[in-house]
Motif scaffolding. Structure first.
Motif, PDB file in Angstrom:
ATOM      1  N   GLU A  98       0.848  -1.206   0.000  1.00 23.34           N
ATOM      2  CA  GLU A  98       0.000   0.000   0.000  1.00 23.34           C
ATOM      3  C   GLU A  98       0.884   1.257   0.000  1.00 23.34           C
ATOM      4  N   ARG A  99       0.527   2.216  -0.858  1.00 21.99           N
ATOM      5  CA  ARG A  99       1.332   3.424  -0.982  1.00 21.99           C
ATOM      6  C   ARG A  99       0.454   4.644  -0.690  1.00 21.99           C
ATOM      7  N   LEU A 100       0.994   5.505   0.156  1.00 26.66           N
ATOM      8  CA  LEU A 100       0.226   6.686   0.554  1.00 26.66           C
ATOM      9  C   LEU A 100       0.202   7.714  -0.571  1.00 26.66           C
ATOM     10  N   LYS A 101      -0.990   8.165  -0.938  1.00 26.86           N
ATOM     11  CA  LYS A 101      -1.090   9.189  -1.986  1.00 26.86           C
ATOM     12  C   LYS A 101      -1.333  10.579  -1.389  1.00 26.86           C
ATOM     13  N   LYS A 102      -2.247  10.635  -0.438  1.00 30.79           N
ATOM     14  CA  LYS A 102      -2.575  11.949   0.135  1.00 30.79           C
ATOM     15  C   LYS A 102      -3.252  11.788   1.505  1.00 30.79           C
ATOM     16  N   SER A 126      -1.008  16.515   3.088  1.00 27.56           N
ATOM     17  CA  SER A 126       0.357  16.015   3.084  1.00 27.56           C
ATOM     18  C   SER A 126       0.420  14.718   2.279  1.00 27.56           C
ATOM     19  N   ARG A 127       1.641  14.363   1.872  1.00 24.29           N
ATOM     20  CA  ARG A 127       1.841  13.070   1.209  1.00 24.29           C
ATOM     21  C   ARG A 127       2.801  12.195   2.029  1.00 24.29           C
ATOM     22  N   LYS A 128       3.169  12.699   3.209  1.00 24.26           N
ATOM     23  CA  LYS A 128       4.157  11.983   4.018  1.00 24.26           C
ATOM     24  C   LYS A 128       3.496  10.967   4.950  1.00 24.26           C
ATOM     25  N   LYS A 129       4.275   9.959   5.318  1.00 19.92           N
ATOM     26  CA  LYS A 129       3.757   8.947   6.248  1.00 19.92           C
ATOM     27  C   LYS A 129       3.808   9.439   7.693  1.00 19.92           C
ATOM     28  N   THR A 130       4.728  10.360   7.958  1.00 18.98           N
ATOM     29  CA  THR A 130       4.807  10.952   9.299  1.00 18.98           C
ATOM     30  C   THR A 130       4.607  12.465   9.160  1.00 18.98           C
ATOM     31  N   ILE A 131       3.632  12.946   9.877  1.00 12.47           N
ATOM     32  CA  ILE A 131       3.263  14.360   9.701  1.00 12.47           C
ATOM     33  C   ILE A 131       3.354  15.089  11.024  1.00 12.47           C
ATOM     34  N   ASN A 132       3.999  16.235  10.978  1.00  8.78           N
ATOM     35  CA  ASN A 132       4.085  17.070  12.172  1.00  8.78           C
ATOM     36  C   ASN A 132       2.819  17.936  12.266  1.00  8.78           C
ATOM     37  N   VAL A 133       2.165  17.873  13.391  1.00 10.26           N
ATOM     38  CA  VAL A 133       0.892  18.611  13.548  1.00 10.26           C
ATOM     39  C   VAL A 133       1.006  19.705  14.618  1.00 10.26           C
ATOM     40  N   ASP A 134       2.233  20.128  14.898  1.00  7.88           N
ATOM     41  CA  ASP A 134       2.380  21.106  15.981  1.00  7.88           C
ATOM     42  C   ASP A 134       1.747  22.458  15.657  1.00  7.88           C
ATOM     43  N   LYS A 135       1.516  22.722  14.376  1.00  6.56           N
ATOM     44  CA  LYS A 135       0.901  24.003  14.000  1.00  6.56           C
ATOM     45  C   LYS A 135      -0.630  23.960  14.054  1.00  6.56           C
ATOM     46  N   LEU A 136      -1.169  22.767  14.188  1.00  9.49           N
ATOM     47  CA  LEU A 136      -2.637  22.670  14.211  1.00  9.49           C
ATOM     48  C   LEU A 136      -3.165  23.018  15.603  1.00  9.49           C
ATOM     49  N   PRO A 137      -4.186  23.857  15.655  1.00  7.54           N
ATOM     50  CA  PRO A 137      -4.778  24.186  16.967  1.00  7.54           C
ATOM     51  C   PRO A 137      -5.362  22.942  17.642  1.00  7.54           C
ATOM     52  N   LYS A 138      -5.483  23.050  18.955  1.00  8.49           N
ATOM     53  CA  LYS A 138      -6.092  21.943  19.709  1.00  8.49           C
ATOM     54  C   LYS A 138      -7.495  21.673  19.185  1.00  8.49           C
ATOM     55  N   GLY A 139      -7.902  20.426  19.228  1.00 11.29           N
ATOM     56  CA  GLY A 139      -9.281  20.145  18.833  1.00 11.29           C
ATOM     57  C   GLY A 139      -9.420  18.822  18.114  1.00 11.29           C
ATOM     58  N   LEU A 140     -10.607  18.621  17.652  1.00 11.62           N
ATOM     59  CA  LEU A 140     -10.959  17.360  17.001  1.00 11.62           C
ATOM     60  C   LEU A 140     -10.727  17.464  15.489  1.00 11.62           C
TER      61      LEU A 140
END
Lengths: 292, 556
Positions: free
Chosen positions: B505-509, B523-537
């Motif tokens: 299986e290959r990640l597309k998006k 993102s298209r990466k398998k590991t994503i940094n989410v530190d810029k995303l505000p708290k929440g669901l």
């Protein structure tokens, strides 16, 4: 012997009277079955029987009949009170109200007109006038009258604002701008989160095809409320209606997540169980990609 | 002849009702106002308090203090946590006889002593420390709560006083939380016959003066209050006397009106409705508000109060009177479905208390005592019992079995008026004077008990029952953080989201949608940094060469 017979006759007479009045009382109680209101009507009837020309008593009984939803009796008493000399303007108001409740709007308009001619204009009477005119489809006049109510009532209620905005649209069914402005001004007066006004604003935005604003309004509810599951679903339903299936799908996912976040007792309540079924049903109806 | 017949009929009517409504030893309003020196300062003030003080709209951080003076003056409330050191002050410089001061910035669940006055003097204080407010606990708190429930109390006669004194005796002698009354709940008809200002003085302020100084009073509108109050314009004594939250200041949903409103106290949500003046239609403003409000609460208990009883065969009949029928048929299906636990009504001057019910919206003769799973109207194995923990057993609610509510018609705090008192849905029907007390407390097993007692004017407890809720510790306060599936992981410490792909299986998006469904990150990466995303669901949409799926995370 004659005396004894007379006493016996008298006893029989009184027993008969007691029986008759007891029967009368019971029949009244059963007929009205409205607790102390029925009793008060009966009491007022007795007062009237003792003072049959007292217009105040007829007016008072009319009010009781009106509370008891016996409108024809109420009207009869008001008329009688009027014929006996009651010139109080309140009588005109009550007659107008009874006519309004019995849907005789022309007669009601005449009476409220008499009331308004007799003294200072008050918001309650103007409101009734506006409601009568609305039913008579005189929307412009109704709007003028209700505008007076909105501008002069000290403690306005959400229901007033809703009624006013409804008349605005009745007068011109394309005037959503005016109706929404009325709602906005109600929110200014009553508080920005007054629920029934926010709900009506949503309806108007949807009905007038302002989709972007309607979606923002859904977002307002989602962000403002503790429990969001119902709002996510409603938003998804709207998104589906305006042919945005993917966004609807995401909103449904959010609805399911919101349900999962709930305390178990809420998840097991029927409205939430039903909501889950609705979510599944809507999701299956969406034409989307290969979601699992 | 008319006079004789009149006499007879009046006599019969008297037997039926009037004897109960006699106004015994009505105090003179003005006399009471000036002959109530206990709480006044030693030096006779030039301005006299003729009403109050009394407490309104209590929240965890605010309370409204109201009172009336004989002469217009400024409004000052001195308050503090120590009775002889009232270091805080809230004031209003406008000259008025109708004083209303909001104390704000208070700590939750905290006792504040207070006195009232003007710029130059204290007009009313309590040397014994009986003038205070205990602020509401934070919403959701689990603790002991006691509410005093008074229906149709406003006769201003000795019946009303006897009922009051019986409650005072009860609460003073209570083994736990002695003397504590967190709130007074008035079920309407608080002042006969028309709820005028003078009648309110006689039947509410003069009778409950002591309690009103230390317990927040809430109320719904009764038909007798509605004679002098006009809900259409929110005017008249009822609306002038009471100050209720219209903008959800005390929790709940903003109604925009004092006619119906809600508030939170500890872990209880109270919904107060106007069954008299306001439209009771499904889809009407009050209905829509109630639906939204009850579906927005996360509180453990839901209690509602309105004047007209859902079930009664007392001095009113819930089978024949429109307001009663409409409240039952229009409001109760929705409220029951959404978890209401206790329904408090007045109007009939008696005490009638139901079994543990669900789904009975018809006339009395359609009541089916069977359990709901058998097509009946009672809930659980104890639902048709007396609800007494030491007898047939308490009524039970669990996270899995959420149905069941007790309906109480308790309108005998001022008079009794008889009636057939034979409604089939009622476990107990009494033609007796009294008031109710509701107490919520831990059951010692992680759950809570809600117990209601009917206290007669003779001090006896004539009825009681308990609703038990188990496993209340399972409450979820925060968001669940873990993703649902095992296909992605979230490391909150490193702000990283990682995708676990299967085989070839290959990640597309990957797309992140925030809590309003807005696309906020791709993102298209398998590991994503989410530190810029505000708290929440967030809902995450994952698109691979084989499939598309979604998951969710709560970012801290």
């Amino acid at each position: 012997m004659l005396v004894r017979l007379h006493i016996k006759k008298l006893n029989g007479y009184f027993i008969k009277r007691i029986f008759l009045f007891y029967a009368f009382f019971l029949s009244i109680a059963q007929l009205f079955a409205h607790g102390d209101l029925s009793i008060r009507i009966a009491e007022k009837t007795i007062e009237i029987s003792e003072n049959p020309n007292n217009f105040k008593l007829y007016f008072e009984r009319g009010l009781l009949y009106q509370q008891h939803l016996e409108y024809s009796n109420a009207l009869e008493d008001y008329r009688r009170s009027q014929s006996l000399g009651n010139t109080d303007k309140t009588l005109h108001y009550q007659i107008a109200e009874v006519h309004y409740l019995t849907e005789d709007y022309n007669a009601s308009l005449k009476s409220i007109g008499s009331y308004l001619e007799l003294g200072s204009i008050d918001v309650k009477a103007k409101k009734l006038e506006a409601q009568i005119l609305f039913h008579l489809k005189s929307y412009k006049k109704s709007l003028d009258a209700y505008r007076y109510v909105i501008n002069n009532m000290i403690d306005i209620r959400p229901e007033d604002v809703l009624e006013y905005s409804n008349i605005i649209l009745a007068e011109n069914n394309k005037n959503y701008k005016g109706a929404i402005a009325a709602i906005e001004s109600g929110l200014d007066l009553l508080g920005p989160h007054t629920l029934s006004l926010q709900l009506k604003k949503l309806d108007y935005l949807k009905d007038s095809g302002q989709t972007k604003e309607a979606l923002e309004q859904y977002n307002y509810f989602i962000l403002e409320y503790n429990r969001k599951e119902f709002w996510y679903y409603k938003k998804a339903k709207y998104l589906a209606e305006i042919d945005k299936p993917h966004k609807a799908f995401i909103s449904l996912k959010l609805a399911m997540v919101a349900i999962e976040q709930l305390d178990a007792k809420f998840r097991n309540m029927n409205p939430v169980i039903k909501l889950k079924e609705q979510i599944k049903s809507l999701e299956s109806s969406l034409t989307t990609k290969n979601y699992d | 002849m008319i006079k004789k017949s009149t006499f007879l009929l009046v006599a019969l009517c008297s037997v039926y009702s009037i004897a109960q409504t006699s106004q015994v030893d009505l105090p003179n309003v003005n006399a009471v106002a000036v002959t109530n020196p206990n709480d006044l300062a030693q030096n006779s003030p030039s301005v006299t308090v003729v009403r109050g003080p009394y407490l309104q709209s209590g929240t965890p951080t605010t309370v409204v203090v109201k009172w009336r003076t004989d002469i217009a003056t400024q409004s000052v409330v001195n308050y503090g946590k120590i009775s002889n050191s009232l270091s805080e002050k809230a004031s209003n410089t406008a000259l008025t006889t109708e004083h209303e001061v909001t104390l704000s910035g208070l700590s939750p669940n905290t006792k504040y002593y207070f006195n009232i006055g003007n710029k130059s003097e204290v007009l009313s204080e309590s040397d014994s420390g009986d003038m205070y407010v205990i602020t509401a606990p934070k919403a959701g708190s689990k603790q002991f709560v006691r509410a005093w429930i008074l229906g149709d109390a406003g006769t201003a006669n000795n019946n009303q006083r006897a009922v009051r004194d019986a409650y005072y005796d009860y609460v003073d002698a209570a083994p736990m939380n002695s003397g504590k009354t967190d709130m007074m709940l008035f079920l309407g008809d608080n002042a006969y016959g028309s709820g005028t200002d003078e009648q309110y003085q006689n039947a509410l302020f003069d009778i409950y003066d002591d309690m009103l100084k230390k317990s927040v009073a809430w109320s719904c509108l009764g038909n007798h209050d509605g004679k002098s109050a006009d809900s259409a314009t929110q005017s008249g004594p009822y609306y002038d006397i009471f100050t209720f939250p219209t903008a959800a200041q005390a929790g709940g949903t903003a109604s925009g009106t004092e006619a119906y409103y809600s508030f939170d106290y500890a872990n209880i949500h109270f919904i107060i409705l106007d069954s008299h003046h306001t439209s009771r239609e499904v889809g009407g403003a009050m209905y829509n508000w109630t639906l939204t409000d009850i579906q927005n609460t996360k509180q453990d208990w839901i209690v509602t109060l309105f004047h007209h009883p859902v079930y009664t065969k007392g001095s009113h009949d819930s089978d024949t009177e429109d307001r009663l029928i409409e409240m039952r048929q229009n409001f109760m299906p929705m409220m029951e479905a959404n978890g209401v636990d206790l329904i408090l009504n007045g109007h009939s001057h008696s005490y009638e208390r139901s079994y543990f019910l669900n789904g009975h919206y018809g006339f009395a003769n359609t009541f089916n005592p069977d359990e709901i799973s058998n097509g009946g109207h009672t809930v659980g194995t104890t639902g048709i019992g007396d609800g007494k923990a030491d007898s047939d057993g308490a009524y039970q609610k669990t996270s899995l079995a959420t149905e069941g509510a007790v309906y109480i018609t308790t309108g005998s705090a001022g008079k009794i008026s008889g009636g057939d008192l034979n409604h089939q849905a009622m476990s107990v029907s009494l033609n007796q004077l009294g008031s109710c007390v509701m107490e919520v407390e831990d059951d010692g097993k992680g759950g809570q008990n809600l117990t209601v007692k009917f206290i007669r004017e003779t001090d006896g407890i004539e009825d009681y029952f308990t609703i038990n809720k188990t496993a209340m510790d399972l409450k979820v306060d925060g968001m669940k953080k873990a993703p649902k599936s095992g296909r992605l992981s979230y490391d909150a410490d490193k702000d990283l989201v990682q995708f676990n792909l299967e085989g070839k299986e290959r990640l597309k998006k990957v797309k992140f949608y925030n809590n309003i469904g807005k696309l906020v990150k791709k993102s298209r990466k398998k590991t994503i940094n989410v530190d810029k995303l505000p708290k929440g669901l967030y809902v995450i949409e994952v698109i691979t060469n084989k499939k598309t799926y979604t998951d969710s995370i709560a970012i801290e």
